[in-house]
Design a protein around this motif. Structure first.
Motif, PDB file in Angstrom:
ATOM      1  N   LEU A  61       3.642  -2.694   0.745  1.00  0.00           N
ATOM      2  CA  LEU A  61       4.296  -3.116   1.979  1.00  0.00           C
ATOM      3  C   LEU A  61       4.111  -2.089   3.098  1.00  0.00           C
ATOM      4  N   LEU A  62       3.875  -2.602   4.286  1.00  0.00           N
ATOM      5  CA  LEU A  62       3.985  -1.823   5.509  1.00  0.00           C
ATOM      6  C   LEU A  62       5.132  -2.425   6.311  1.00  0.00           C
ATOM      7  N   VAL A  63       6.194  -1.649   6.492  1.00  0.00           N
ATOM      8  CA  VAL A  63       7.371  -2.095   7.233  1.00  0.00           C
ATOM      9  C   VAL A  63       7.474  -1.239   8.485  1.00  0.00           C
ATOM     10  N   PHE A  64       7.495  -1.888   9.644  1.00  0.00           N
ATOM     11  CA  PHE A  64       7.535  -1.089  10.874  1.00  0.00           C
ATOM     12  C   PHE A  64       8.354  -1.776  11.952  1.00  0.00           C
ATOM     13  N   VAL A 107      13.335   0.015  -3.430  1.00  0.00           N
ATOM     14  CA  VAL A 107      12.326   1.079  -3.459  1.00  0.00           C
ATOM     15  C   VAL A 107      12.545   2.044  -4.612  1.00  0.00           C
ATOM     16  N   ALA A 108      13.482   1.755  -5.481  1.00  0.00           N
ATOM     17  CA  ALA A 108      13.766   2.654  -6.610  1.00  0.00           C
ATOM     18  C   ALA A 108      12.511   2.859  -7.448  1.00  0.00           C
ATOM     19  N   GLY A 109      12.158   4.126  -7.664  1.00  0.00           N
ATOM     20  CA  GLY A 109      10.994   4.456  -8.476  1.00  0.00           C
ATOM     21  C   GLY A 109       9.669   4.307  -7.765  1.00  0.00           C
ATOM     22  N   LYS A 110       9.688   3.929  -6.485  1.00  0.00           N
ATOM     23  CA  LYS A 110       8.439   3.716  -5.745  1.00  0.00           C
ATOM     24  C   LYS A 110       8.104   4.917  -4.864  1.00  0.00           C
ATOM     25  N   ARG A 111       6.797   5.069  -4.605  1.00  0.00           N
ATOM     26  CA  ARG A 111       6.346   6.106  -3.678  1.00  0.00           C
ATOM     27  C   ARG A 111       6.359   5.540  -2.264  1.00  0.00           C
ATOM     28  N   VAL A 112       7.096   6.184  -1.385  1.00  0.00           N
ATOM     29  CA  VAL A 112       7.246   5.707  -0.008  1.00  0.00           C
ATOM     30  C   VAL A 112       6.704   6.764   0.945  1.00  0.00           C
ATOM     31  N   LEU A 113       5.871   6.318   1.863  1.00  0.00           N
ATOM     32  CA  LEU A 113       5.377   7.168   2.946  1.00  0.00           C
ATOM     33  C   LEU A 113       6.130   6.785   4.208  1.00  0.00           C
ATOM     34  N   ASP A 114       6.939   7.706   4.718  1.00  0.00           N
ATOM     35  CA  ASP A 114       7.716   7.458   5.933  1.00  0.00           C
ATOM     36  C   ASP A 114       6.967   8.075   7.105  1.00  0.00           C
ATOM     37  N   ASP A 140      -4.244  10.017  -1.875  1.00  0.00           N
ATOM     38  CA  ASP A 140      -5.322   9.290  -2.543  1.00  0.00           C
ATOM     39  C   ASP A 140      -5.299   7.814  -2.174  1.00  0.00           C
ATOM     40  N   ASP A 141      -6.418   7.161  -2.360  1.00  0.00           N
ATOM     41  CA  ASP A 141      -6.491   5.718  -2.162  1.00  0.00           C
ATOM     42  C   ASP A 141      -5.487   5.020  -3.088  1.00  0.00           C
ATOM     43  N   GLY A 142      -4.793   4.018  -2.546  1.00  0.00           N
ATOM     44  CA  GLY A 142      -3.911   3.205  -3.372  1.00  0.00           C
ATOM     45  C   GLY A 142      -2.816   3.977  -4.069  1.00  0.00           C
ATOM     46  N   SER A 143      -2.288   5.025  -3.415  1.00  0.00           N
ATOM     47  CA  SER A 143      -1.285   5.868  -4.070  1.00  0.00           C
ATOM     48  C   SER A 143       0.140   5.624  -3.580  1.00  0.00           C
ATOM     49  N   ILE A 144       0.315   4.722  -2.605  1.00  0.00           N
ATOM     50  CA  ILE A 144       1.616   4.501  -1.976  1.00  0.00           C
ATOM     51  C   ILE A 144       2.050   3.056  -2.188  1.00  0.00           C
ATOM     52  N   ASP A 145       3.337   2.878  -2.514  1.00  0.00           N
ATOM     53  CA  ASP A 145       3.869   1.522  -2.699  1.00  0.00           C
ATOM     54  C   ASP A 145       4.368   0.914  -1.393  1.00  0.00           C
ATOM     55  N   VAL A 146       5.037   1.728  -0.561  1.00  0.00           N
ATOM     56  CA  VAL A 146       5.647   1.233   0.673  1.00  0.00           C
ATOM     57  C   VAL A 146       5.408   2.265   1.782  1.00  0.00           C
ATOM     58  N   ILE A 147       5.024   1.777   2.943  1.00  0.00           N
ATOM     59  CA  ILE A 147       4.954   2.617   4.140  1.00  0.00           C
ATOM     60  C   ILE A 147       6.000   2.116   5.118  1.00  0.00           C
ATOM     61  N   THR A 148       6.812   3.015   5.633  1.00  0.00           N
ATOM     62  CA  THR A 148       7.741   2.687   6.715  1.00  0.00           C
ATOM     63  C   THR A 148       7.294   3.425   7.973  1.00  0.00           C
ATOM     64  N   ALA A 184      17.789   8.115  -1.100  1.00  0.00           N
ATOM     65  CA  ALA A 184      19.079   7.792  -1.711  1.00  0.00           C
ATOM     66  C   ALA A 184      19.017   6.496  -2.507  1.00  0.00           C
ATOM     67  N   LYS A 185      18.044   5.643  -2.197  1.00  0.00           N
ATOM     68  CA  LYS A 185      17.861   4.390  -2.924  1.00  0.00           C
ATOM     69  C   LYS A 185      16.879   4.548  -4.081  1.00  0.00           C
ATOM     70  N   GLY A 186      16.497   5.790  -4.377  1.00  0.00           N
ATOM     71  CA  GLY A 186      15.681   6.057  -5.556  1.00  0.00           C
ATOM     72  C   GLY A 186      14.204   6.193  -5.314  1.00  0.00           C
ATOM     73  N   ALA A 187      13.791   6.224  -4.052  1.00  0.00           N
ATOM     74  CA  ALA A 187      12.367   6.332  -3.746  1.00  0.00           C
ATOM     75  C   ALA A 187      11.897   7.781  -3.804  1.00  0.00           C
ATOM     76  N   ASP A 188      10.628   7.962  -4.120  1.00  0.00           N
ATOM     77  CA  ASP A 188       9.944   9.256  -4.022  1.00  0.00           C
ATOM     78  C   ASP A 188       9.316   9.279  -2.628  1.00  0.00           C
ATOM     79  N   VAL A 189       9.925  10.016  -1.703  1.00  0.00           N
ATOM     80  CA  VAL A 189       9.580   9.892  -0.286  1.00  0.00           C
ATOM     81  C   VAL A 189       8.795  11.091   0.219  1.00  0.00           C
ATOM     82  N   LEU A 190       7.705  10.790   0.930  1.00  0.00           N
ATOM     83  CA  LEU A 190       6.978  11.781   1.713  1.00  0.00           C
ATOM     84  C   LEU A 190       7.083  11.374   3.171  1.00  0.00           C
ATOM     85  N   GLY A 191       7.715  12.213   3.992  1.00  0.00           N
ATOM     86  CA  GLY A 191       7.808  11.955   5.423  1.00  0.00           C
ATOM     87  C   GLY A 191       6.742  12.738   6.171  1.00  0.00           C
TER      88      GLY A 191
END
Length: 415
Positions: free
Chosen positions: A322-325, A225-232, A287-295, A246-253
């Motif tokens: 990715l959607l990981v759940f 996830v390094a450098g990726k936008r992640v929605l937790d 925004d639409d299409g603004s997230i790389d990974v959702i957990t 800690a793995k380099g993601a830009d995280v919004l929880g």
């Protein structure tokens, strides 16, 4: 209030539940503006019922729309009466009928529910036993509408829309309101976490099932996830968000509980951002299409309907995102709660942490696959993980359980 966790009433269901023939409406539903006299009408009925039943009336409460100041409603006073055993009709039905109350609905197979009409006031007197599953729903819904004007307006808008349609039976109108009622109740339940957010945070930080089973599995499935936008989603106290950061993601929880968000900001606000949000509603801040990974770690089973949340996930994810759940393992919930029908969608209650009641839905695995597919996701991996070896010595009991019994189930899906 409509019934949760069951299909809408069929015409046969409606007629079977009525003691006499079910009244036919074949019309629209008349809603009245809020009347300040409604609480007084309840008080009068409650006093009369207590005079009839005495100590047998364990609980008498004003519920339903007429109990919410400012809310339009059918001008019918809904009253919840709890007696020692609502199946024991001899203990209360003859006494009420002698004073002019009429038993109109009998549903022994659903919450032991009975309903009476009043002698001179338009009421629905709903009778239950103490262990019924409706009292909490009544309380959560009523109190949420009273405290939150936006929820009250949402419900009123939906009511007016549905009331303008023609219904053969009034129960069909009630069934049509189920989705919005469940949505509001789910937000009310999320708010309950505010009261024990710190206790939950302390538990989740070191719990074997969270720290050495769930979070490692989610992180592994999320991949690089390094450098990726992640929605937790359902970020709770922020522990998973911090690992991803800690793995380099830009995280919004995001979490529906403001209390949980406050704890997450306090603990991990220096490495991730946290916002209060209800994922069953549009996340207008994304925004639409603004997230790389959702957990979404152990959150979706708190939702009865997944379609609104999954549609929003698909909107904000980039193509190929990715959607990981994770969710409770359907086989484990079915076995642990000793349920007869594995294929039923059902609301369950448990304690987590100990002493704190939580409610969530169990459902068959096929339902989960269907919901994910229908939302436009492809399942890439399905995982039943093993626990970290690190707890083999520190927590041998849970280590043995997690290696031999299904606990949670993990999906990696692709938009």
């Amino acid at each position: 209030m409509p019934k949760p966790d069951r299909d809408n009433y069929t015409e046969e269901d409606i007629n079977d539940s009525w003691v006499d023939q079910a009244p036919v409406l074949n019309s629209t539903v008349t809603l009245a503006e809020y009347d300040p006299e409604w609480p007084a009408l309840f008080d009068r009925e409650a006093k009369r019922i207590r005079g009839i039943l005495g100590e047998r009336a364990l609980v008498l409460e004003h519920v339903g729309s007429t109990s919410v100041p400012g809310l339009c409603a059918k001008p019918i006073i809904d009253i919840m009466l709890i007696v020692a055993d609502s199946d024991d009709e001899d203990a209360y039905v003859p006494q009420l009928e002698a004073e002019g109350y009429k038993l109109v609905i009998r549903e022994p197979d659903w919450e032991k529910h009975r309903c009476f009409k009043g002698p001179d006031t338009n009421i629905n007197l709903h009778v239950y036993s103490p262990d019924n599953g409706q009292a909490e729903r009544y309380h959560l819904f009523r109190d949420r509408l009273i405290a939150h004007e936006d929820e009250r307006k949402l419900y009123e808008t939906r009511k007016r829309e549905l009331a303008s349609r023609t219904w053969k039976y009034i129960q069909q109108y009630a069934d049509a309101k189920t989705a919005v009622i469940d949505e509001i109740i789910e937000r009310a339940r999320a708010a309950q976490y505010d009261g024990f957010a710190r206790l939950y945070a302390a538990h989740a930080e070191t719990s074997s099932t969270n720290a050495h089973y769930d979070r490692p599995a989610i992180v592994a499935l999320a991949g690089d996830v390094a450098g990726k936008r992640v929605l937790d989603v359902g970020s709770a106290a922020g522990h998973l968000s911090a690992l991803l950061a800690a793995k380099g993601a830009d995280v919004l929880g995001v979490d529906a509980s403001a209390g949980m968000v406050a704890v997450a900001r306090e603990k991990f606000g220096d490495v991730a951002r946290f916002e209060t949000a209800d994922v069953s509603r549009p996340m207008s801040f994304l925004d639409d299409g603004s997230i790389d990974v959702i957990t979404a770690s152990l959150v979706l089973h708190y939702l009865k309907e997944w379609a609104p949340a999954l549609a929003e996930f698909r909107r904000v994810l980039k193509p190929g995102g990715l959607l990981v759940f994770s969710v409770h393992h359907p086989g484990e919930d079915w076995r642990w709660f000793e349920k007869q029908n594995y294929f039923q969608l059902e609301l369950l209650e448990d304690e987590f942490p100990a002493g704190q009641k939580v409610r969530f839905y169990r459902r068959p695995l096929s339902w989960t696959f269907g919901a994910v597919r229908d939302a436009g996701f492809a399942v890439d991996r399905l995982v039943e993980p093993m626990p970290d070896e690190a707890i083999a010595e520190s927590d041998p009991r849970w280590y043995a359980k997690l290696r031999t019994q299904p606990r949670f189930l993990y999906f990696r899906t692709i938009r």
